[in-house]
Design an enzyme around this catalytic site. Structure first.
Site, PDB file in Angstrom:
ATOM      1  CG  ASP A  25      -2.169   0.532   0.842  1.00 59.31           C
ATOM      2  OD1 ASP A  25      -2.399   2.097   0.764  1.00 59.31           O
ATOM      3  OD2 ASP A  25      -3.235  -0.269   0.757  1.00 59.31           O
ATOM      4  CG  HIS A  38      -5.352   3.691   0.576  1.00 58.69           C
ATOM      5  ND1 HIS A  38      -4.794   2.329   0.422  1.00 58.69           N
ATOM      6  CD2 HIS A  38      -6.525   3.541  -0.266  1.00 58.69           C
ATOM      7  CE1 HIS A  38      -5.877   1.369  -0.281  1.00 58.69           C
ATOM      8  NE2 HIS A  38      -7.055   2.376  -0.434  1.00 58.69           N
ATOM      9  CB  SER A  70      -8.926  -0.069  -0.703  1.00 55.71           C
ATOM     10  OG  SER A  70      -8.379   0.315  -1.899  1.00 55.71           O
TER      11      SER A  70
END
Length: 901
Positions: free
Chosen positions: A265, A344, A677
């Site tokens: 990520d 994220h 996600s």
């Protein structure tokens, strides 16, 4: 008569440019996104070449435009065919799309495989043109279309990054290492970015198209493809999954203790409380990874929770050098280290394995105790994505190589194509890297993509990947729009600033001008004189939802109503807006616009209602979640299952505010996000729990346990709904169902898979040995008589029949189950027949014992076109379950009709 067949499944990423591939012989010629650029440029300039293609006699010509490239093979002296089809006739959206005979050529004709980035629409198109003397003009038009795609070839000799797959067994013994071999026979040392030696054999290098073409002529090179940019697929959820303290899966797995989850990520913000190592034991001795230092990140940032951290940037940096990205990694907003500048990665890592954190909330929303699915699992961070810059295949593949060598048990990758296109497995580094991991016992969880609710929008389709869609949970953040006439419309919002206190404001809809950018509230599209002091109605789409609010705020607006379009339906996502704002569904948006249209003095206000728990129905399949069918191989149902992915609270970076906008200066320890996600790390954490409780289970066994125990009903005991349509969802929406960890720990039976099973499946879909070797790293041979793709031992069942067939049609295939429950168990079958379909199972009873742990059964599926009526989705659905009085081992059944090309 000559048969021309074209299968068009869309362009590759915008970052993908033309590449070259000229195998030296037909035996080594396999599809590749690398092609002879010089030949392509000449071809696109000379219509005489196209004339030659039309007029030169040839037995058969096949043209395939794959998701990543356009491959043109023709038995002419200008661009001659190779044995591509024999190596893979199913590189596109359907199995057996190009018969192997379609590319046969005289042995005297040199072979060349030509591929280039196509600019055709992403919608799958299939055409078949039979040419006769009377249809010559149509054929010329057909090749004119091809020539238009050829004009997309980048004839610029500027170097680009190529990923080269090498047959490592061909290395001459004179070279002490593969690196010495690569730099002696293939390219210069300075051009190599990554050397791959675990999940993939080969290297990534910066080459000109001519250099790439020369590399492809080496007999040891199996394939080459240009680096591609990918995108990220952007708490109460553990309880919603059935996890409870001191009992069940959490208790039996010790909360995932000592299982190592690799997160691919944007990095991590290690100081967050979610990553504390308090009361954790020592780092597992098998761990061989490192804590890589960089900007504002040192070895001290790793601990017994974050056991390792790496970053991969060479692909980005190389892309910046030839115009792929302006400036590459922007170090004014990024950290060249594992530290997370985007948020994220921190969010997904804490969703999978965050520690118990008291007093968690996002500006007062979702307050309580935050925790990941596997709170005691260890984290290994692989930063492959960079703020505002995406993620490059060459870096992702390097991360797979590192993670497998480091010793992770689970890999979580919430990354996908970003362009709505799925490449064939042999051209997809995520699929290739994941196979290398799964073949070594590592579970790989991936996101299904956010391009729903359109059909065939699911991504990450490889059958060794566990592909996760998104559903809602029973928590919401309601807000309401109150109109001047008293009507109320309910939506969602995470706005935490000063409320409107019921004050009414005039409404304005910039879209009434007919200017699209104004209706979407794009940057610089609003007239301050028209919106100042008003609540502005903005249509969703084309720009981030929170960015629209910023545009309204800059123009002087007092608030925003964010209205869904038809494509989003009634699916609502909460956002931490910078001004008072509420997201509403498509129907509500139309009613508010109609109110404004009939009343120029229309007014409204927005009320915010905080956090509400116990929402029904839940789960609901999120409207954005990627949907089936599987565009590459419909015989494998994708997504596999869904998990919580809407309004998920998890840890956040200190580098940016909750909206991620540059002008958002707010800081928050936690943030609330939505996307597949967010769903993916729930399954990654679940796999960690199962791996801890059952260390001997394979990745396929873990996936089977998750799928065969999944829920089909919501918390109202009704069938799970599709958020976009408000109708009952289907396996194309949710796969096997919604993740249910209360049952997954004891599934009774599992459908296991070994490496040879995956090879058999690839043979069944007509991949040739050379193509399969690109994925598996080892040489294989396919049997003359191949199994049906439907015989692949998957936990779901998807059966294809040609729609052109008349009368009854029947398919018989095999499944094998392994008993992981009580030894002396007897299971009986129960079949829910798809409407108009006959499903028979033999035997109908499975008797296990201490010595008999594995048993097989046959499934016959019979259809008759006279009484077969497909539903709206183009498929029929049922199920096959094995029951022993305690367990229900359920597999969805999908029956559809597709004509082979």
């Amino acid at each position: 008569m000559t048969l021309f067949t074209a299968v068009v499944t869309g362009p590759s990423s915008a970052a993908t440019a033309a590449s070259t591939s000229i195998p030296t012989s037909s035996t080594s010629a396999i599809p590749s996104t690398t092609s002879a650029a010089a030949s392509l440029c000449a071809l696109s300039r000379k219509m005489t070449t196209l004339t030659t293609l039309v007029t030169t006699p040839a037995s058969t010509t096949a043209t395939t435009i794959s998701p990543a490239s356009t491959t043109i093979s023709a038995s002419t002296t200008t661009v001659s065919a190779s044995a591509i089809a024999s190596s893979t006739a199913t590189a596109t959206s359907t199995p057996s799309s190009v018969p192997s005979a379609a590319t046969s050529t005289p042995s005297s004709v040199p072979s060349a495989a030509i591929s280039t980035t196509s600019s055709v629409p992403s919608t799958a198109i299939s055409t078949s043109i039979r040419t006769t003397g009377a249809s010559l003009h149509s054929l010329v038009l057909y090749f004119l279309l091809i020539s238009l795609s050829l004009t997309q070839v980048n004839c610029d000799p500027t170097p680009r990054t190529y990923i080269v797959r090498v047959d490592s067994s061909s290395k001459p013994s004179v070279f002490p290492t593969h690196y010495h071999w690569y730099t002696s026979e293939f390219t210069e040392p300075a051009t190599i970015l990554h050397e791959y030696d675990t999940v993939f054999k080969g290297f990534a290098a910066v080459l000109t198209p001519d250099q790439a073409a020369a590399t492809l002529q080496h007999p040891s090179v199996l394939a080459s493809f240009e680096d591609r940019r990918r995108e990220l697929h952007t708490t109460r959820s553990p309880q919603f999954l059935g996890l409870r303290n001191q009992r069940g899966l959490w208790s039996e797995s010790d909360y995932g203790s000592d299982v190592i989850i690799g997160i691919f990520d944007t990095g991590i913000w290690p100081e967050r409380r979610s990553f504390s190592d308090l009361n954790l034991g020592p780092v597992p001795r098998r761990w061989k990874g490192v804590c890589e230092a960089g900007v504002k990140f040192s070895w001290k940032n790793c601990n017994r929770k974050i056991v390792g951290a790496r970053f991969f940037a060479k692909g980005h940096e190389a892309a910046a050098g030839f115009g792929g990205l302006v400036g590459g990694i922007n170090e004014t907003i990024e950290f060249k280290s594992p530290r997370d500048a985007d948020g994220h990665g921190t969010h997904t890592a804490s969703t999978a394995a965050g520690r118990y954190t008291f007093g968690a909330s996002m500006k007062g929303y979702a307050s309580g105790i935050a925790k990941g699915v596997a709170p005691k699992a260890r984290l290994a961070v692989y930063k492959v994505c960079w703020k505002n810059a995406g993620c490059f295949d060459s870096d992702i593949l390097a991360a797979f190589d590192a993670a497998v060598n480091d010793g992770v048990d689970v890999i979580s990758i919430s990354i996908g194509g970003g362009d709505g296109v799925s490449s064939p497995y042999y051209l997809d580094p995520i699929a290739i890297g994941a196979y290398g991991a799964v073949s070594r016992g590592i579970f790989v969880s991936s996101s299904a993509g956010n391009d729903g609710p359109n059909g065939m929008s699911v991504t990450n389709l490889a059958p060794w990947l566990t592909t996760v869609g998104a559903g809602t949970i029973d928590r919401s953040f309601p807000a309401e729009v109150v109109l001047g006439d008293g009507r109320k419309f309910f939506g969602v919002s995470l706005y935490s600033g000063k409320p409107l206190y019921g004050k009414m404001y005039h409404l304005v809809y910039p879209g009434k001008s007919g200017v699209l950018s104004a209706s979407l509230c794009m940057e610089n599209s609003l007239d301050p004189n028209s919106v100042r002091g008003k609540i502005v109605i903005c249509d969703r789409g084309s720009s981030p939802r929170v960015a629209k609010g910023l545009v309204v705020q800059k123009a002087g607006g007092s608030g925003m109503i964010l209205a869904n379009g038809l494509s989003n339906g009634e699916g609502l996502l909460g956002d931490a807006h910078l001004l008072p704002a509420c997201a509403i569904g498509s129907d509500e948006g139309d009613k508010i616009k109609a109110y404004l249209s009939s009343n120029p003095e229309a007014t409204a206000t927005i009320n915010f209602q905080g956090t509400v728990i116990g929402i029904k129905p839940a789960p609901v399949v999120a409207s954005f979640s990627g949907r089936g069918p599987n565009v590459l191989n419909p015989e494998v149902l994708k997504p596999d299952l869904i998990a919580p992915g809407v309004n998920i609270l998890a840890a956040w970076t200190e580098a940016v505010g909750p909206t991620g906008l540059d002008l958002d200066t707010r800081k928050t320890e936690f943030n609330i996000l939505s996307g597949t996600s967010m769903a993916c790390p729930h399954v990654s954490g679940a796999a960690a729990l199962l791996k801890s409780a059952h260390p001997d289970w394979s990745p396929a066994a873990i996936r089977s346990a998750l799928m065969t125990t999944a829920n089909l009903n919501d918390n109202s005991w009704n069938p799970v709904l599709d958020e976009s349509s408000k109708k009952p969802a289907t396996p194309y929406d949710y796969g096997a169902g919604h993740l249910n960890l209360d049952l997954a720990i004891d599934p009774g039976l599992v459908y296991d898979l070994k490496n040879h099973d995956y090879v058999s499946f690839l043979c069944a879909i007509e991949y040739g040995p050379k193509t399969i070797q690109v994925i598996t790293r080892s040489r294989v041979s396919c049997p003359v008589r191949k199994a049906l793709p439907e015989s692949f031992n998957y936990p779901s069942i998807s059966v294809l029949f040609p729609s052109s067939s008349k009368g009854p049609s029947k398919k018989v295939f095999f499944r094998m189950v392994t008993n992981v429950g009580e030894a002396n168990a007897v299971y009986r079958v129960r079949v829910e027949q798809p409407k108009g379909v006959k499903v028979r199972v033999k035997p109908e009873k499975l008797v296990f014992s201490e010595t008999v742990r594995r048993l097989g059964y046959y499934v016959s599926v019979t259809v008759d076109d006279k009484n077969l009526v497909m539903g709206e989705s183009g498929a029929l659905f049922g199920s096959l379950s094995w029951l022993d009085g305690k367990h229900v081992v359920r597999s969805p059944i999908v029956v559809t009709q597709i004509d082979p090309l």
